[in-house]
Design a protein around this motif. Structure first.
Motif, short mmCIF file in Angstrom:
data_model
loop_
_atom_site.label_atom_id
_atom_site.label_comp_id
_atom_site.label_asym_id
_atom_site.label_seq_id
_atom_site.Cartn_x
_atom_site.Cartn_y
_atom_site.Cartn_z
N SER A 40 -15.64 1.74 4.45
CA SER A 40 -15.99 0.32 4.52
C SER A 40 -15.35 -0.23 5.79
O SER A 40 -14.22 -0.73 5.76
CB SER A 40 -15.49 -0.44 3.29
OG SER A 40 -16.14 -0.01 2.12
N GLU A 41 -16.05 -0.09 6.88
CA GLU A 41 -15.51 -0.50 8.17
C GLU A 41 -15.10 -1.97 8.14
O GLU A 41 -15.82 -2.82 7.63
CB GLU A 41 -16.57 -0.29 9.26
CG GLU A 41 -16.15 -0.73 10.65
CD GLU A 41 -15.03 0.11 11.23
OE1 GLU A 41 -14.28 -0.42 12.07
OE2 GLU A 41 -14.91 1.29 10.84
N MET A 42 -13.92 -2.24 8.66
CA MET A 42 -13.43 -3.62 8.69
C MET A 42 -14.25 -4.46 9.65
O MET A 42 -14.66 -3.98 10.71
CB MET A 42 -11.96 -3.64 9.12
CG MET A 42 -11.00 -2.99 8.14
SD MET A 42 -9.33 -2.85 8.81
CE MET A 42 -8.88 -4.59 8.92
N SER A 43 -14.49 -5.70 9.28
CA SER A 43 -15.22 -6.61 10.16
C SER A 43 -14.35 -6.98 11.35
O SER A 43 -13.11 -6.89 11.30
CB SER A 43 -15.62 -7.87 9.40
OG SER A 43 -14.47 -8.63 9.06
N GLU A 88 -17.13 -7.14 0.86
CA GLU A 88 -16.98 -8.48 0.30
C GLU A 88 -15.55 -8.72 -0.20
O GLU A 88 -15.07 -9.86 -0.23
CB GLU A 88 -17.98 -8.71 -0.84
CG GLU A 88 -17.93 -7.71 -1.97
CD GLU A 88 -18.90 -6.55 -1.78
OE1 GLU A 88 -19.35 -6.01 -2.80
OE2 GLU A 88 -19.22 -6.21 -0.63
N VAL A 89 -14.87 -7.65 -0.62
CA VAL A 89 -13.47 -7.79 -1.02
C VAL A 89 -12.59 -7.96 0.21
O VAL A 89 -11.67 -8.80 0.23
CB VAL A 89 -13.03 -6.58 -1.86
CG1 VAL A 89 -11.56 -6.68 -2.22
CG2 VAL A 89 -13.88 -6.47 -3.12
N GLN A 90 -12.86 -7.18 1.25
CA GLN A 90 -12.11 -7.34 2.50
C GLN A 90 -12.26 -8.75 3.04
O GLN A 90 -11.32 -9.32 3.60
CB GLN A 90 -12.59 -6.32 3.53
CG GLN A 90 -12.30 -4.87 3.21
CD GLN A 90 -12.76 -3.95 4.33
OE1 GLN A 90 -12.85 -4.34 5.48
NE2 GLN A 90 -13.05 -2.71 3.98
N ASP A 91 -13.45 -9.32 2.89
CA ASP A 91 -13.69 -10.66 3.44
C ASP A 91 -12.78 -11.70 2.82
O ASP A 91 -12.49 -12.74 3.43
CB ASP A 91 -15.15 -11.06 3.25
CG ASP A 91 -16.10 -10.30 4.16
OD1 ASP A 91 -15.61 -9.69 5.14
OD2 ASP A 91 -17.32 -10.29 3.90
N ALA A 92 -12.33 -11.45 1.59
CA ALA A 92 -11.42 -12.40 0.94
C ALA A 92 -10.11 -12.50 1.71
O ALA A 92 -9.42 -13.53 1.65
CB ALA A 92 -11.16 -11.97 -0.49
N LEU A 93 -9.76 -11.43 2.42
CA LEU A 93 -8.52 -11.46 3.19
C LEU A 93 -8.63 -12.31 4.45
O LEU A 93 -7.62 -12.79 4.97
CB LEU A 93 -8.11 -10.03 3.58
CG LEU A 93 -7.61 -9.11 2.47
CD1 LEU A 93 -7.42 -7.70 3.01
CD2 LEU A 93 -6.30 -9.64 1.89
N VAL A 94 -9.84 -12.48 4.97
CA VAL A 94 -10.02 -13.21 6.22
C VAL A 94 -9.51 -14.64 6.08
O VAL A 94 -8.66 -15.11 6.85
CB VAL A 94 -11.49 -13.18 6.68
CG1 VAL A 94 -11.66 -14.03 7.94
CG2 VAL A 94 -11.94 -11.75 6.94
N ARG A 112 -11.00 1.23 2.02
CA ARG A 112 -11.70 1.74 0.84
C ARG A 112 -12.24 0.59 -0.02
O ARG A 112 -13.03 0.82 -0.94
CB ARG A 112 -10.81 2.66 0.02
CG ARG A 112 -10.37 3.92 0.76
CD ARG A 112 -9.85 4.98 -0.19
NE ARG A 112 -10.91 5.53 -1.02
CZ ARG A 112 -11.76 6.49 -0.64
NH1 ARG A 112 -11.68 6.99 0.58
NH2 ARG A 112 -12.69 6.92 -1.47
N CYS A 113 -11.77 -0.62 0.25
CA CYS A 113 -12.29 -1.79 -0.47
C CYS A 113 -13.67 -2.14 0.07
O CYS A 113 -13.95 -1.97 1.27
CB CYS A 113 -11.37 -3.00 -0.28
SG CYS A 113 -9.71 -2.79 -0.94
N LEU A 114 -14.52 -2.65 -0.78
CA LEU A 114 -15.85 -3.06 -0.36
C LEU A 114 -15.76 -4.23 0.63
O LEU A 114 -14.80 -5.02 0.58
CB LEU A 114 -16.68 -3.48 -1.58
CG LEU A 114 -16.97 -2.35 -2.59
CD1 LEU A 114 -17.70 -2.91 -3.80
CD2 LEU A 114 -17.77 -1.24 -1.94
N GLY A 134 -13.46 0.24 -6.42
CA GLY A 134 -13.51 -0.63 -7.59
C GLY A 134 -12.61 -1.84 -7.51
O GLY A 134 -12.56 -2.63 -8.45
N THR A 135 -11.89 -2.01 -6.40
CA THR A 135 -11.03 -3.18 -6.24
C THR A 135 -11.88 -4.44 -6.16
O THR A 135 -12.89 -4.48 -5.45
CB THR A 135 -10.16 -3.05 -4.97
OG1 THR A 135 -9.37 -1.87 -5.06
CG2 THR A 135 -9.25 -4.25 -4.81
N THR A 136 -11.48 -5.46 -6.89
CA THR A 136 -12.24 -6.70 -6.92
C THR A 136 -11.51 -7.80 -6.17
O THR A 136 -10.30 -7.70 -5.89
CB THR A 136 -12.48 -7.17 -8.37
OG1 THR A 136 -11.21 -7.49 -8.97
CG2 THR A 136 -13.16 -6.07 -9.19
#
Length: 409
Positions: free
Chosen positions: A252-255, A205-211, A201-203, A154-156
């Motif tokens: 949610s495998e990291m890209s 699209e949320v992980q992508d914000a970190l890139v 555990r983050c979705l 649920g992390t946005t």
């Protein structure tokens, strides 16, 4: 439980841990968990004055002192130089308590990573103290471990970047005053360490914000575009520590792009029986003291508990006998929980029964968490190493063997 000041020793050396007996200021409300920057405030102030060597931009301690804070001074009392400028109340000599039981080289690599501009990812099985290590590193580097985002399904993206105070937003439109920074954005503006727990555990699209955040070291605020606040830049000292659970790798495998922004360090289980037993004892005792109870679990029971966890975790006993591993993780953190439960039973039900009699039932509860069929594997462990140790005359293991019927329920 009243906090009392820990008096320095007669030779002027402060006790290990460098704080109050409870790690808390008596004037503040009692907290169940005290963050490391408060619990070890005296140590941090001492180390800041002790080592005047070069520090990365924004760091409160030198890299060497960060490692010393995490790993301890191995019982040796450190002494402040004569010309050191220390905060009021800082002792002249102090033993730095070891807080993380693990490989010093691992900690050194983590510190070197944080001194650069690549983020740090701590990976490992559950219960291997990844979060604790990240907290200690953050507290030592920037003075706070509290700039953290807990990763969940649920992390946005807002929780990694920013949100809005909607009352102010509706009243006056987008403005810096209405913006609510995330812990990561706060870390960027302060030049501090931000933390993301369980990043996998983050979705995606949320992980992508970190890139982009880790690549460009800035966060765009489109609502404030055209003004000086439309682009938030990271200040010197900012970096990020993330943790990931190997059991959740497939959530949610990291890209590949995100992986390249991190240096990966694996935090493994404690290799030494005595070190793990001492840690379990220390952590369980601390938990009971917070409850106002004394820890009264016999050392032989504690060693049997930790030995069983290690045997089941590794799939092989200390003697080299094969053990069928349960699917659940027999982590040190779980061992601490069981030791704490035994301690509570001894404190609140004194004399009812020997706490050793409770151990098989607690082990059964642990191994059945992921798969009820693991109960059979625990019975196999009883029929193997437990029985063989009992036959060799070990009194504790003989008593445990006699309790096998508990596992048949």
């Amino acid at each position: 439980m009243t906090a009392t000041a820990a008096a320095p020793e007669e030779d002027g050396t402060a006790p290990a841990g460098g704080g109050t007996a409870s790690g808390q200021d008596a004037s503040r409300p009692v907290r169940q968990i005290v963050p490391p920057e408060d619990l070890h405030a005296t140590e941090l102030a001492f180390l800041a004055a002790h080592d005047s060597g070069p520090r990365p931009p924004g760091w409160r301690l030198t890299p060497r002192s960060v490692v010393t804070f995490v790993m301890g001074s191995h019982g040796a009392a450190l002494t402040l130089p004569d010309d050191a400028r220390a905060a009021a109340g800082t002792p002249r000599r102090l033993v730095i308590d070891g807080k993380f039981v693990g490989d010093r080289a691992l900690v050194e690599r983590c510190v070197v990573t944080l001194a650069g501009e690549r983020a740090l990812l701590l990976v490992g099985e559950p219960g291997t103290a990844k979060s604790m290590l990240s907290e200690l590193l953050a507290a030592a580097v920037c003075g706070t471990s509290g700039l953290v985002v807990q990763g969940t399904a649920g992390t946005t993206e807002d929780q990694l970047k920013y949100g809005w105070n909607y009352a102010q937003l509706l009243a006056g439109g987008p403005s810096p005053a209405a913006l609510v920074p995330s812990p990561v954005l706060t870390a960027m503006s302060r030049g501090a360490i931000g933390r993301v727990e369980e990043v996998t555990r983050c979705l995606p699209e949320v992980q992508d914000a970190l890139v982009s955040l880790l690549s460009e070291r800035r966060i765009a605020v489109p609502e404030l575009a055209g003004g000086p606040d439309g682009l938030a830049h990271a200040t010197p000292g900012f970096n990020l520590i993330a943790t990931a659970n190997l059991r959740d790798r497939g959530v949610s495998e990291m890209s590949a792009a995100l992986k390249r922004r991190f240096n990966f360090e694996t935090v493994g289980a404690i290799g030494d029986l005595d070190a793990e037993t001492a840690l379990v004892r220390r952590q369980a005792r601390a938990a009971l003291e917070r409850s106002g109870a004394a820890f009264q679990v016999d050392d032989a029971v504690l060693e049997a508990l930790v030995t069983a966890f290690r045997d089941l975790r590794e799939g092989r006993s200390a003697e080299g006998w094969e053990v069928e591993r349960p699917s659940t993780v027999m982590s040190t953190a779980e061992a601490v929980a069981v030791a704490g439960a035994l301690g509570l039973a001894a404190a609140y039900f004194p004399g009812d029964r020997d706490v050793l009699e409770l151990l098989p039932g607690h082990l059964l509860g642990v191994v059945r968490k992921d798969d009820p069929a693991d109960a059979a594997r625990l019975r196999g462990y009883w029929d193997g190493p437990v029985r063989r140790r009992a036959e060799e005359g070990a009194a504790t293991w003989r008593a445990l063997w006699d309790l096998r019927t508990v596992l048949e329920g």
